[in-house]
Design a protein around this motif. Structure first.
Motif, PDB file in Angstrom:
ATOM      1  N   VAL A 183       7.703   1.489  -1.871  1.00 33.85           N
ATOM      2  CA  VAL A 183       6.541   0.952  -1.163  1.00 33.85           C
ATOM      3  C   VAL A 183       5.637   2.112  -0.778  1.00 33.85           C
ATOM      4  O   VAL A 183       6.116   3.218  -0.478  1.00 33.85           O
ATOM      5  N   ALA A 184       4.315   1.875  -0.811  1.00 36.80           N
ATOM      6  CA  ALA A 184       3.339   2.889  -0.415  1.00 36.80           C
ATOM      7  C   ALA A 184       2.277   2.228   0.457  1.00 36.80           C
ATOM      8  O   ALA A 184       1.724   1.185   0.085  1.00 36.80           O
ATOM      9  N   PHE A 185       2.016   2.819   1.597  1.00 32.86           N
ATOM     10  CA  PHE A 185       1.034   2.270   2.529  1.00 32.86           C
ATOM     11  C   PHE A 185      -0.321   2.928   2.287  1.00 32.86           C
ATOM     12  O   PHE A 185      -0.426   4.146   2.130  1.00 32.86           O
ATOM     13  N   HIS A 186      -1.336   2.110   2.260  1.00 34.87           N
ATOM     14  CA  HIS A 186      -2.691   2.611   2.025  1.00 34.87           C
ATOM     15  C   HIS A 186      -3.055   3.641   3.090  1.00 34.87           C
ATOM     16  O   HIS A 186      -2.632   3.519   4.263  1.00 34.87           O
ATOM     17  N   PRO A 187      -3.836   4.676   2.713  1.00 33.03           N
ATOM     18  CA  PRO A 187      -4.201   5.697   3.709  1.00 33.03           C
ATOM     19  C   PRO A 187      -4.915   5.131   4.939  1.00 33.03           C
ATOM     20  O   PRO A 187      -4.854   5.725   6.010  1.00 33.03           O
ATOM     21  N   ARG A 188      -5.556   3.968   4.803  1.00 36.03           N
ATOM     22  CA  ARG A 188      -6.208   3.332   5.946  1.00 36.03           C
ATOM     23  C   ARG A 188      -5.444   2.068   6.353  1.00 36.03           C
ATOM     24  O   ARG A 188      -6.036   1.064   6.775  1.00 36.03           O
ATOM     25  N   TYR A 189      -4.134   2.149   6.285  1.00 36.33           N
ATOM     26  CA  TYR A 189      -3.305   0.976   6.573  1.00 36.33           C
ATOM     27  C   TYR A 189      -3.548   0.432   7.975  1.00 36.33           C
ATOM     28  O   TYR A 189      -3.533  -0.792   8.200  1.00 36.33           O
ATOM     29  N   ARG A 190      -3.814   1.307   8.923  1.00 35.81           N
ATOM     30  CA  ARG A 190      -4.020   0.848  10.291  1.00 35.81           C
ATOM     31  C   ARG A 190      -5.223  -0.105  10.374  1.00 35.81           C
ATOM     32  O   ARG A 190      -5.225  -1.037  11.173  1.00 35.81           O
ATOM     33  N   GLU A 191      -6.225   0.136   9.501  1.00 34.96           N
ATOM     34  CA  GLU A 191      -7.404  -0.726   9.523  1.00 34.96           C
ATOM     35  C   GLU A 191      -7.277  -1.940   8.609  1.00 34.96           C
ATOM     36  O   GLU A 191      -7.680  -3.058   8.973  1.00 34.96           O
ATOM     37  N   ASN A 192      -6.702  -1.731   7.389  1.00 38.53           N
ATOM     38  CA  ASN A 192      -6.736  -2.830   6.418  1.00 38.53           C
ATOM     39  C   ASN A 192      -5.403  -3.557   6.225  1.00 38.53           C
ATOM     40  O   ASN A 192      -5.371  -4.640   5.636  1.00 38.53           O
ATOM     41  N   GLY A 193      -4.286  -2.965   6.670  1.00 36.62           N
ATOM     42  CA  GLY A 193      -2.992  -3.621   6.543  1.00 36.62           C
ATOM     43  C   GLY A 193      -2.485  -3.751   5.116  1.00 36.62           C
ATOM     44  O   GLY A 193      -1.602  -4.576   4.844  1.00 36.62           O
ATOM     45  N   TRP A 194      -2.982  -2.892   4.209  1.00 32.18           N
ATOM     46  CA  TRP A 194      -2.578  -2.981   2.808  1.00 32.18           C
ATOM     47  C   TRP A 194      -1.343  -2.124   2.529  1.00 32.18           C
ATOM     48  O   TRP A 194      -1.271  -0.957   2.929  1.00 32.18           O
ATOM     49  N   VAL A 208       3.247  -3.690 -10.227  1.00 28.01           N
ATOM     50  CA  VAL A 208       2.689  -3.020  -9.051  1.00 28.01           C
ATOM     51  C   VAL A 208       1.766  -4.015  -8.372  1.00 28.01           C
ATOM     52  O   VAL A 208       0.831  -4.540  -9.005  1.00 28.01           O
ATOM     53  N   SER A 209       2.032  -4.310  -7.102  1.00 24.99           N
ATOM     54  CA  SER A 209       1.279  -5.336  -6.377  1.00 24.99           C
ATOM     55  C   SER A 209       0.862  -4.845  -5.006  1.00 24.99           C
ATOM     56  O   SER A 209       1.475  -3.937  -4.435  1.00 24.99           O
ATOM     57  N   ARG A 210      -0.178  -5.525  -4.484  1.00 28.11           N
ATOM     58  CA  ARG A 210      -0.624  -5.267  -3.111  1.00 28.11           C
ATOM     59  C   ARG A 210      -0.288  -6.463  -2.230  1.00 28.11           C
ATOM     60  O   ARG A 210      -0.425  -7.616  -2.635  1.00 28.11           O
ATOM     61  N   PHE A 211       0.166  -6.150  -1.005  1.00 24.41           N
ATOM     62  CA  PHE A 211       0.407  -7.178   0.002  1.00 24.41           C
ATOM     63  C   PHE A 211      -0.383  -6.813   1.258  1.00 24.41           C
ATOM     64  O   PHE A 211      -0.839  -5.680   1.423  1.00 24.41           O
ATOM     65  N   GLU A 212      -0.503  -7.805   2.156  1.00 26.37           N
ATOM     66  CA  GLU A 212      -1.171  -7.584   3.429  1.00 26.37           C
ATOM     67  C   GLU A 212      -0.177  -7.820   4.553  1.00 26.37           C
ATOM     68  O   GLU A 212       0.695  -8.698   4.462  1.00 26.37           O
ATOM     69  N   ALA A 213      -0.319  -7.016   5.615  1.00 28.98           N
ATOM     70  CA  ALA A 213       0.624  -7.102   6.736  1.00 28.98           C
ATOM     71  C   ALA A 213      -0.106  -7.032   8.057  1.00 28.98           C
ATOM     72  O   ALA A 213      -1.187  -6.431   8.174  1.00 28.98           O
ATOM     73  N   THR A 214       0.482  -7.638   9.052  1.00 31.59           N
ATOM     74  CA  THR A 214       0.057  -7.486  10.441  1.00 31.59           C
ATOM     75  C   THR A 214       1.316  -7.312  11.287  1.00 31.59           C
ATOM     76  O   THR A 214       2.322  -7.996  11.073  1.00 31.59           O
ATOM     77  N   GLY A 215       1.247  -6.375  12.212  1.00 34.66           N
ATOM     78  CA  GLY A 215       2.412  -6.130  13.067  1.00 34.66           C
ATOM     79  C   GLY A 215       3.621  -5.720  12.250  1.00 34.66           C
ATOM     80  O   GLY A 215       3.557  -4.828  11.397  1.00 34.66           O
ATOM     81  N   ASP A 216       4.739  -6.407  12.494  1.00 35.11           N
ATOM     82  CA  ASP A 216       5.990  -6.058  11.819  1.00 35.11           C
ATOM     83  C   ASP A 216       6.301  -6.975  10.640  1.00 35.11           C
ATOM     84  O   ASP A 216       7.436  -6.999  10.161  1.00 35.11           O
ATOM     85  N   ARG A 217       5.307  -7.722  10.160  1.00 34.26           N
ATOM     86  CA  ARG A 217       5.565  -8.608   9.030  1.00 34.26           C
ATOM     87  C   ARG A 217       4.468  -8.489   7.972  1.00 34.26           C
ATOM     88  O   ARG A 217       3.272  -8.460   8.282  1.00 34.26           O
ATOM     89  N   ALA A 218       4.910  -8.404   6.707  1.00 30.79           N
ATOM     90  CA  ALA A 218       4.011  -8.487   5.562  1.00 30.79           C
ATOM     91  C   ALA A 218       4.125  -9.889   4.983  1.00 30.79           C
ATOM     92  O   ALA A 218       5.229 -10.466   4.926  1.00 30.79           O
ATOM     93  N   ASP A 219       3.008 -10.429   4.547  1.00 29.64           N
ATOM     94  CA  ASP A 219       2.968 -11.797   4.054  1.00 29.64           C
ATOM     95  C   ASP A 219       3.342 -11.828   2.573  1.00 29.64           C
ATOM     96  O   ASP A 219       2.597 -11.325   1.738  1.00 29.64           O
ATOM     97  N   PRO A 220       4.485 -12.414   2.204  1.00 27.45           N
ATOM     98  CA  PRO A 220       4.878 -12.446   0.793  1.00 27.45           C
ATOM     99  C   PRO A 220       3.939 -13.285  -0.071  1.00 27.45           C
ATOM    100  O   PRO A 220       3.885 -13.100  -1.288  1.00 27.45           O
ATOM    101  N   VAL A 221       3.180 -14.177   0.535  1.00 26.29           N
ATOM    102  CA  VAL A 221       2.253 -15.012  -0.220  1.00 26.29           C
ATOM    103  C   VAL A 221       0.960 -14.265  -0.547  1.00 26.29           C
ATOM    104  O   VAL A 221       0.188 -14.686  -1.407  1.00 26.29           O
ATOM    105  N   SER A 222       0.739 -13.138   0.120  1.00 31.19           N
ATOM    106  CA  SER A 222      -0.524 -12.406  -0.064  1.00 31.19           C
ATOM    107  C   SER A 222      -0.522 -11.517  -1.300  1.00 31.19           C
ATOM    108  O   SER A 222      -1.479 -10.763  -1.509  1.00 31.19           O
ATOM    109  N   GLU A 223       0.477 -11.598  -2.133  1.00 30.29           N
ATOM    110  CA  GLU A 223       0.595 -10.691  -3.282  1.00 30.29           C
ATOM    111  C   GLU A 223      -0.594 -10.793  -4.223  1.00 30.29           C
ATOM    112  O   GLU A 223      -1.005 -11.891  -4.615  1.00 30.29           O
ATOM    113  N   GLN A 224      -1.136  -9.637  -4.574  1.00 29.91           N
ATOM    114  CA  GLN A 224      -2.144  -9.521  -5.618  1.00 29.91           C
ATOM    115  C   GLN A 224      -1.658  -8.469  -6.608  1.00 29.91           C
ATOM    116  O   GLN A 224      -1.481  -7.301  -6.250  1.00 29.91           O
TER     117      GLN A 224
END
Length: 463
Positions: A183-194, A208-224
């Motif tokens: 897993v790799a967190f986007h350099p601006r993860y704090r702002e975009n949650g990617w 290779v996919s992107r997901f979105e997260a808020t807090g302590d959970r990433a949304d498995p349905v958000s996969e792109q």
């Protein structure tokens, strides 16, 4: 008459006196080096040799199987001639003065360096952990990737009960080298949650996919899905994704599997297999950075950044210098570590399958100068699968500062690699009983290692 007799007697005495001494040879006619006949005509014993007169032994090779070439000998490594006789030559021109030694001093031996490290258990209960990283968001959390398709959070030394991400429903992990790999967190993860992940799907292909997260959970349905790459075999999937200092996403791809690179992927720039890729994921699915070596797509795939790798399971950027360390898993003889300096990485060719480590593979006439050779290799007597790590840039253990820490999955050895003269010195720091699948950093640069076989997360400490 008496005067004549006196003169005759005086002449007889003078002639007799001349026979008492041998005739002297004029100084100017004597051969060079003739000594004045005094007690000094017996030469003094040769001077005792100093430390400089004994050749300095070459540095002992390190544990690396191919030590760096020894330094070229200086004049100090040749014994000095015995001291000149103490007698003075008859004329200053007869014997030229001995030249003053101008050779540099013999190189000093590298200071002995072998810190004692230990593994401090943080927490346990992981299911075949494969990757450790942080989000760079100031939260202090660690994220541990499990092979089956889950990412777990460690906060304050405790594993949170709910997974951060669970995609076991789409991850294929049957073969040894398949699963959710990183897993790799986007350099601006704090702002975009990617966050981005690399996994093999049920068909064994790389996704290779992107997901979105808020807090302590990433949304498995958000996969792109960003990129899908077909895998002809179940092994050599590479699997690491990381963001570089330039904000680009780097993707490690093995040569497609089997053995010996039957597809010739390592040297084939028209395929994404056997490469490290570099893409821009600011806009999905992705764009090609214009400074990629084959960005025009004429002589190779646009995504390719480094070629000639077999299975770059783990690689990392030095956070202080931007240098790239690539640990490439070997075939059946040698494991290797490469260093690619910042600003000199694009288009590097690590040699596979023309070379394995620093040796020609399956032939003896390869051109080593055509490739970026490893800084360290080790044989399978020390391990069978290199696991790349990180250059230590933390503050807690100064003895490790600037040292590249890595290990071997099979033998459990952990080594430190540091510059030494014109080469690199490898020192075994610990013989563990772990199957080492991954090392990791926290936000402060402290290092961690996970036991694939026992599911334990450890911090590396210096005793």
């Amino acid at each position: 008459m008496r005067l004549f007799s006196i003169l005759f007697l005086f002449l007889i005495v003078a002639l007799a006196g001349c026979n008492l001494m041998p005739a002297r040879t004029p100084l100017a006619d004597r051969p060079p080096g003739t000594l004045i006949p005094t007690a000094a005509t017996t030469p003094a014993p040769p001077a005792q040799p100093t430390a400089a007169t004994t050749p300095v032994p070459p540095a002992q090779p390190t544990a690396a199987t191919t030590p760096a070439p020894p330094a070229q000998p200086t004049t100090a490594t040749t014994p000095a001639p015995p001291g000149q006789p103490t007698s003075v030559p008859l004329t200053p021109e007869a014997v030229p003065a001995a030249p003053v030694a101008t050779a540099p001093p013999a190189p000093q031996p590298v200071e002995a360096w072998s810190p004692t490290i230990a593994l401090q258990q943080i927490t346990d209960g992981f299911d075949r952990p494969l990757h450790i990283t942080h989000a760079g968001d100031g939260s202090g959390r660690l994220f541990v990737v499990e092979k089956v398709g889950r990412i777990r959070i460690v906060r304050d030394g405790q594993v949170l009960p709910e997974p951060f991400l669970d995609i076991t429903d789409r991850v294929g992990s049957r073969a040894n080298e398949q699963g959710l790999l990183s897993v790799a967190f986007h350099p601006r993860y704090r702002e975009n949650g990617w966050l981005f992940v690399n996994y093999t799907d049920d068909d064994g292909d790389t996704v290779v996919s992107r997901f979105e997260a808020t807090g302590d959970r990433a949304d498995p349905v958000s996969e792109q899905v960003v990129l899908t790459i077909g895998q002809p075999f179940a092994n050599h999937n590479g699997g690491l994704i990381i963001f570089g200092p330039d904000g680009m996403l780097y993707i490690g791809m093995g040569d497609g599997g089997s053995a010996g690179d039957p597809l010739g992927a390592g040297q084939d720039r028209s395929t994404l297999l056997g490469k490290i890729l570099r893409i821009n994921v600011e806009n999905l699915p992705y764009t090609i950075p214009p400074d990629n070596p084959w960005a025009d797509g004429v002589d190779g795939r646009q995504e390719n950044w480094v070629i000639g790798v077999r299975n770059p399971w783990r690689f990392s950027f030095d956070r202080a210098t931007g240098d790239l360390f690539v640990a490439d898993v070997g075939q059946n003889r040698l494991e290797e570590v490469h260093l690619l300096r910042a600003g000199q990485i694009a288009g590097a060719n690590l040699g596979w399958n023309v070379m394995e480590g620093d040796e020609c593979f399956n032939r003896d006439d390869c051109d080593r100068n055509a490739f970026d050779l490893p800084i360290d290799v080790y044989p399978h007597s020390l391990g069978c699968s290199v696991t790349g790590g990180h250059v230590y840039r933390g503050a807690a253990f100064p003895a490790l500062q600037g040292v590249y820490i890595f290990g071997d999955f099979c033998s459990g050895r952990i080594w430190g690699l540091r510059p030494s003269g014109a080469g690199w010195e490898r020192v075994e720091l610990l013989q563990s009983d772990l199957q080492i699948a991954s090392f990791g950093e926290d936000e402060a640069g402290e290092l961690y290692v996970a036991g694939y076989n026992n599911g334990v997360l450890y911090r590396i400490v210096v005793e």
